[in-house]
Design a protein around this motif. Structure first.
Motif, short mmCIF file in Angstrom:
data_model
loop_
_atom_site.label_atom_id
_atom_site.label_comp_id
_atom_site.label_asym_id
_atom_site.label_seq_id
_atom_site.Cartn_x
_atom_site.Cartn_y
_atom_site.Cartn_z
N ALA A 1 49.37 28.34 15.08
CA ALA A 1 50.65 28.50 14.07
C ALA A 1 50.08 28.66 12.82
O ALA A 1 50.66 29.63 11.83
N LEU A 2 48.89 27.90 12.46
CA LEU A 2 48.48 27.68 10.94
C LEU A 2 47.81 29.08 10.93
O LEU A 2 48.14 29.52 9.67
N GLU A 3 47.14 29.89 11.52
CA GLU A 3 46.64 30.96 11.52
C GLU A 3 47.56 32.12 11.24
O GLU A 3 47.41 32.87 10.27
N GLY A 4 48.54 31.78 12.08
CA GLY A 4 49.62 32.87 12.14
C GLY A 4 50.33 32.78 10.30
O GLY A 4 50.96 33.71 9.94
N ARG A 5 50.40 31.71 9.81
CA ARG A 5 51.05 31.60 8.62
C ARG A 5 50.13 31.74 7.46
O ARG A 5 50.28 31.32 6.32
N GLY A 6 48.74 32.21 7.82
CA GLY A 6 48.07 32.56 6.86
C GLY A 6 46.82 31.42 6.13
O GLY A 6 46.38 31.60 5.16
N PHE A 7 46.87 30.24 6.88
CA PHE A 7 46.08 29.28 6.38
C PHE A 7 44.60 29.47 6.71
O PHE A 7 44.38 29.85 7.92
N ALA A 8 43.71 29.37 5.69
CA ALA A 8 42.31 29.68 6.12
C ALA A 8 41.62 28.74 7.02
O ALA A 8 42.15 27.40 6.89
N PRO A 9 40.74 28.96 7.77
CA PRO A 9 40.23 28.12 8.75
C PRO A 9 39.75 26.84 7.93
O PRO A 9 39.97 25.57 8.58
N GLU A 10 39.03 26.96 6.83
CA GLU A 10 38.35 25.94 6.27
C GLU A 10 39.68 24.97 5.40
O GLU A 10 39.25 24.00 4.79
N SER A 11 40.74 25.29 5.46
CA SER A 11 41.96 24.68 4.69
C SER A 11 42.46 23.70 5.63
O SER A 11 43.41 23.10 5.02
N CYS A 12 41.99 23.59 6.65
CA CYS A 12 42.77 22.55 7.59
C CYS A 12 41.93 22.02 8.60
O CYS A 12 40.80 22.65 8.71
N VAL A 13 42.13 20.79 9.17
CA VAL A 13 41.19 20.30 10.21
C VAL A 13 42.16 19.98 11.40
O VAL A 13 43.08 19.16 11.26
N ALA A 14 41.56 20.33 12.60
CA ALA A 14 42.33 19.77 13.81
C ALA A 14 41.54 19.35 14.64
O ALA A 14 40.28 19.51 14.94
N VAL A 15 42.05 18.02 15.35
CA VAL A 15 41.24 17.44 16.46
C VAL A 15 42.10 17.15 17.47
O VAL A 15 43.27 16.64 17.50
N GLY A 16 41.40 17.44 18.76
CA GLY A 16 42.09 17.40 20.00
C GLY A 16 41.53 16.43 20.90
O GLY A 16 41.12 15.46 20.34
N ILE A 17 42.27 16.37 22.16
CA ILE A 17 41.90 15.32 23.00
C ILE A 17 42.08 15.86 24.47
O ILE A 17 42.92 16.76 24.64
N ASN A 18 40.95 15.51 25.30
CA ASN A 18 40.59 16.13 26.32
C ASN A 18 38.97 16.61 26.41
O ASN A 18 38.15 16.31 27.26
N GLY A 19 38.78 17.58 25.18
CA GLY A 19 37.44 17.98 25.25
C GLY A 19 37.14 19.12 26.46
O GLY A 19 35.99 19.60 26.37
N THR A 20 38.02 19.37 27.36
CA THR A 20 37.79 20.44 28.40
C THR A 20 38.74 21.58 28.23
O THR A 20 38.33 22.67 28.68
N ASP A 21 39.53 21.37 27.47
CA ASP A 21 40.42 22.74 27.16
C ASP A 21 40.17 23.48 26.01
O ASP A 21 40.93 24.34 25.47
N CYS A 22 39.32 23.19 25.32
CA CYS A 22 39.10 23.75 23.83
C CYS A 22 37.64 24.36 24.00
O CYS A 22 37.01 24.61 22.75
N ILE A 23 36.90 24.36 24.82
CA ILE A 23 35.66 24.78 24.73
C ILE A 23 35.23 26.34 24.50
O ILE A 23 34.42 26.57 23.54
N ILE A 24 36.09 27.32 24.72
CA ILE A 24 36.10 28.24 24.32
C ILE A 24 36.58 28.57 22.88
O ILE A 24 35.98 29.27 22.16
N GLU A 25 37.19 27.65 22.37
CA GLU A 25 37.50 27.64 21.08
C GLU A 25 36.39 27.14 20.35
O GLU A 25 35.99 27.87 18.98
N LEU A 26 35.47 26.14 20.78
CA LEU A 26 34.55 25.86 20.05
C LEU A 26 33.15 26.76 20.16
O LEU A 26 32.30 26.62 19.27
N GLU A 27 33.24 27.66 21.31
CA GLU A 27 32.16 28.69 21.43
C GLU A 27 32.51 29.74 20.56
O GLU A 27 31.58 30.74 20.29
N LYS A 28 33.49 30.01 19.96
CA LYS A 28 33.72 31.21 19.07
C LYS A 28 32.79 31.28 17.99
O LYS A 28 32.59 30.10 17.53
N SER A 29 32.31 32.35 17.77
CA SER A 29 31.20 32.73 16.79
C SER A 29 31.73 32.11 15.35
O SER A 29 30.87 31.58 14.39
#
Ligand code: FCA
Length: 346
Positions: A257-285
């Motif tokens: 949603a933040l990306e869709g509304r034009g927030f740059a990646p470095e302007s926000c910080v997000a931390v999840g819970i599970n660690g198993t459903d975000c692996i593809i996200e962390l692998e993005k170059s």
């Protein structure tokens, strides 16, 4: 001619042959694995494992680890799932019809607790609730039902501390920054996580009036995306968002949603819970604002619960009523190594 009328030599041969056949049969049934084949008999112990959202990597991992327990200990695992209470109640009948002696369940709705317990009792099935603790008719946790779940409040606090530390590191001011907590307060373990995150941020000095909730209607990425979009429209002047949520998917929805509304990646910080459903996200170059996640212990939730159920059925060893697991922070820097150390990935 009666057997006793046979010459004794022939009788002796017949007895020896019979003994040989018997030895062969018992020998075979004793060492099926030594011969490399599957056991001749199906497993006597059968255990059901129902999960509410089989499409989530978290639940797929629980099943994977429960499968490993079935292999190692020698029982049959019956897996079913779906985010629908009726489906769960039908699945319990199915476990019974298939000869299961017990089941593990992450229920689609914790308020079904009393109905699940009644059904299990009627069918003489042992029962362990995993992840989501049952609620009684009084809305309170059913502490008499065996449960394995996470230390939700503490893990949430770790999320909050991480967000507060990242805000400080980046030199953001409270005036420019706000918290977006993607919440699902209907579920106690989810509420405890986001409450814990907000409490830790406030304890670190963050102004409570700048912590906003984005309540989801559905506990998936689209649900979180919709909920966050509403909050972003309501709060157009925030420069930096600190995002928490009850699990990875809810946080990922907020990040989209933040990306869709034009927030740059470095302007926000997000931390999840599970660690198993975000692996593809962390692998993005290219890094996104998804900074990291509290990795939970799917092996404990899948293997351990299945093992506890197996021992309960086989040896009458009753598991503890309440078992809680912990989490550990993974980020782009360490996730590959930690996932490997924790046995989540090869
Ligand atoms: C709940 C969540 C899952 C996982 C689990 C431990 O069931 O919905 O994503 O976090 O607790």
């Amino acid at each position: 001619m009666s057997p006793s009328a046979l010459p004794s030599r022939i009788r002796l041969r017949a007895v020896l042959a019979l003994l040989g056949v018997l030895a062969l049969i018992t020998g075979c049934s004793k060492s099926p694995d030594a011969a490399g084949g599957a056991p001749a008999q199906p497993h006597a112990i059968k255990i059901g494992f129902y999960v509410k959202q089989p499409e989530e990597p978290w639940f797929q991992l629980e099943w994977k680890f429960a499968d490993q327990a079935a292999q190692a200990l020698g029982f049959t695992l019956i897996k079913t799932g779906g985010n629908d209470g009726e489906k769960l109640l039908a699945a319990i009948d199915n476990f019974t019809a298939n000869g299961a002696q017990g089941f593990i369940v992450c229920t689609p709705d914790t308020r079904l607790g009393p109905a699940i317990v009644a059904k299990a009792k009627a069918a003489n099935l042992k029962l362990i609730a995993v992840d989501d603790q049952f609620l009684g008719a009084d809305g309170q946790p059913m502490k008499n039902v065996h449960y394995l779940g996470i230390s939700a409040g503490k893990i949430g606090e770790e999320v909050g501390k991480t967000l507060a530390a990242e805000m400080k590191k980046r030199g953001w001011t409270a005036a420019d920054t706000a918290v977006c907590a993607v919440t699902y307060d209907e579920l106690a373990t989810a509420k405890a996580r986001t409450d814990g995150a907000i409490a830790a941020l406030v304890a670190a000095g963050f102004p409570p009036e700048r912590a906003f909730k984005a309540p989801v209607r559905t506990t998936d990425i689209p649900g979180a995306l919709d909920a966050t979009n509403v909050l972003l429209i309501q709060q157009p002047n925030v420069k930096h968002w600190l995002v928490c949520g009850s699990n990875d998917n809810l946080v990922l929805g907020a990040v989209r949603a933040l990306e869709g509304r034009g927030f740059a990646p470095e302007s926000c910080v997000a931390v999840g819970i599970n660690g198993t459903d975000c692996i593809i996200e962390l692998e993005k170059s290219k890094p996104t604002s998804f900074y990291g996640s509290m990795l939970l212990q799917p092996k404990q939730h899948g293997y351990k619960t299945a093992e506890m159920m197996y021992k309960w059925i086989k040896d009458g060893v009753e598991p503890p009523l309440d078992t809680r697991t912990t989490g550990i922070l993974i980020t782009r820097e360490n996730f590959r190594q930690v996932l490997k150390e924790q046995g989540v990935r090869e």
